[in-house]
Write a protein that holds these residues in place. Structure first.
Motif, mmCIF file in Angstrom:
data_model
loop_
_atom_site.group_PDB
_atom_site.id
_atom_site.type_symbol
_atom_site.label_atom_id
_atom_site.label_comp_id
_atom_site.label_asym_id
_atom_site.label_seq_id
_atom_site.Cartn_x
_atom_site.Cartn_y
_atom_site.Cartn_z
ATOM 1 N N TRP A 86 0.834 -1.198 0.000
ATOM 2 C CA TRP A 86 0.000 0.000 0.000
ATOM 3 C C TRP A 86 0.875 1.256 0.000
ATOM 4 O O TRP A 86 0.541 2.255 -0.645
ATOM 5 C CB TRP A 86 -0.925 0.023 1.222
ATOM 6 N N LEU A 87 1.994 1.208 0.707
ATOM 7 C CA LEU A 87 2.888 2.371 0.744
ATOM 8 C C LEU A 87 3.404 2.691 -0.659
ATOM 9 O O LEU A 87 3.500 3.858 -1.039
ATOM 10 C CB LEU A 87 4.053 2.135 1.714
ATOM 11 N N SER A 88 3.690 1.653 -1.463
ATOM 12 C CA SER A 88 4.154 1.902 -2.843
ATOM 13 C C SER A 88 3.024 2.508 -3.689
ATOM 14 O O SER A 88 3.267 3.345 -4.551
ATOM 15 C CB SER A 88 4.705 0.622 -3.480
ATOM 16 N N CYS A 89 1.774 2.125 -3.421
ATOM 17 C CA CYS A 89 0.621 2.715 -4.123
ATOM 18 C C CYS A 89 0.472 4.190 -3.755
ATOM 19 O O CYS A 89 0.228 5.039 -4.617
ATOM 20 C CB CYS A 89 -0.677 1.967 -3.775
ATOM 21 N N ASP A 146 -9.852 -0.212 5.666
ATOM 22 C CA ASP A 146 -10.252 -1.311 6.548
ATOM 23 C C ASP A 146 -9.207 -1.439 7.658
ATOM 24 O O ASP A 146 -8.323 -0.598 7.770
ATOM 25 C CB ASP A 146 -10.442 -2.616 5.760
ATOM 26 N N GLY A 147 -9.293 -2.452 8.452
ATOM 27 C CA GLY A 147 -8.414 -2.548 9.615
ATOM 28 C C GLY A 147 -7.081 -3.235 9.382
ATOM 29 O O GLY A 147 -6.457 -3.723 10.313
ATOM 30 N N LEU A 148 -6.601 -3.276 8.140
ATOM 31 C CA LEU A 148 -5.345 -3.961 7.824
ATOM 32 C C LEU A 148 -4.201 -3.425 8.684
ATOM 33 O O LEU A 148 -3.982 -2.215 8.761
ATOM 34 C CB LEU A 148 -5.011 -3.776 6.340
ATOM 35 N N SER A 149 -3.490 -4.326 9.316
ATOM 36 C CA SER A 149 -2.398 -3.957 10.215
ATOM 37 C C SER A 149 -1.308 -3.163 9.482
ATOM 38 O O SER A 149 -0.842 -3.570 8.423
ATOM 39 C CB SER A 149 -1.815 -5.242 10.820
ATOM 40 N N GLY A 150 -0.945 -2.018 10.056
ATOM 41 C CA GLY A 150 0.132 -1.198 9.498
ATOM 42 C C GLY A 150 -0.296 -0.231 8.408
ATOM 43 O O GLY A 150 0.499 0.592 7.950
ATOM 44 N N PHE A 151 -1.570 -0.325 7.983
ATOM 45 C CA PHE A 151 -2.040 0.512 6.879
ATOM 46 C C PHE A 151 -2.091 1.993 7.266
ATOM 47 O O PHE A 151 -1.642 2.865 6.519
ATOM 48 C CB PHE A 151 -3.407 0.011 6.409
ATOM 49 N N ALA A 152 -2.630 2.294 8.446
ATOM 50 C CA ALA A 152 -2.712 3.693 8.899
ATOM 51 C C ALA A 152 -1.315 4.307 8.970
ATOM 52 O O ALA A 152 -1.109 5.458 8.564
ATOM 53 C CB ALA A 152 -3.406 3.764 10.258
ATOM 54 N N GLU A 153 -0.350 3.519 9.451
ATOM 55 C CA GLU A 153 1.039 4.008 9.547
ATOM 56 C C GLU A 153 1.613 4.285 8.149
ATOM 57 O O GLU A 153 2.327 5.271 7.954
ATOM 58 C CB GLU A 153 1.920 2.983 10.275
#
Length: 200
Positions: free
Chosen positions: A67-70, A88-95
């Motif tokens: 996601w960070l690359s996106c 959604d609640g994917l771990s590390g996504f908010a960070e």
């Protein structure tokens, strides 16, 4: 070339709301074998209130690192600010979002949170648990929401201690919606806007 032009097209610098979600698809490779991949979807709302598909990216599975690359791709194409990111609640996504866009407010999808909570709940309790969770996210203010979470914990922690614990751990990204009036809350409390894109 048309696809490449679309994928690399410049984007507006400011997006009030962007929904991010991954959809799992089955892809048949050159060898004829079918394997699962994730299509990463970013759907933005313009300053005029129109929805626009910002990008689609393909990877073998969903993860915050990809996601960070996106997000970096969006930045490279001219995006400077995302006011609210609905995820959604994917771990590390908010960070990952805060790494790319430090000022962005994150709103976790309430529908995903409720679904995740119900995984721990017996069928006979699911209606009551859902009703009590609704009191949290449909509260008028963040103070009322905190009280509703407290009431939920009192009522259900003996049976399902993981639910209130999970909501407390993610609280900062659950309560973003309380900073906005009802019409905006309705637009950001779920990533369902992206579900219609996925179904197409």
């Amino acid at each position: 070339t048309e696809v490449t032009a679309w994928r690399t097209r410049p984007l507006d610098p400011i997006w009030p709301i962007v929904y991010f979600d991954g959809i799992v698809v089955h892809v048949r490779g050159a060898n004829g074998r079918v394997s699962q991949h994730t299509i990463y979807v970013a759907l933005g709302v313009t300053l005029e209130g129109h929805k626009e598909l910002l990008g689609l990216w393909l990877s073998e599975n969903e993860g915050a690192k990809f996601w960070l690359s996106c997000l970096t791709d969006l930045k490279n194409r001219g995006v400077r600010e995302l006011f609210i990111a609905c995820i959604d609640g994917l771990s590390g996504f908010a960070e990952a979002i805060h790494t790319a866009f430090p000022e962005t407010r994150v709103q976790l999808c309430i529908v995903h949170l409720v679904r995740a909570a119900l995984r721990y709940v017996s069928t006979q309790d699911s209606k009551a648990v859902t009703a009590d969770l609704k009191k949290i996210y449909q509260a008028a203010t963040v103070i009322e929401a905190e009280q509703a979470l407290e009431d939920f914990a009192q009522a259900w922690d003996a049976k399902y201690p993981t639910i209130s614990k999970m909501w407390r751990a993610k609280w900062a990204d659950i309560i973003t919606l309380f900073d906005f009036p009802a019409p905006i809350r309705k637009a950001i409390y779920t990533t369902n806007a992206i579900e219609s894109v996925n179904s197409v």
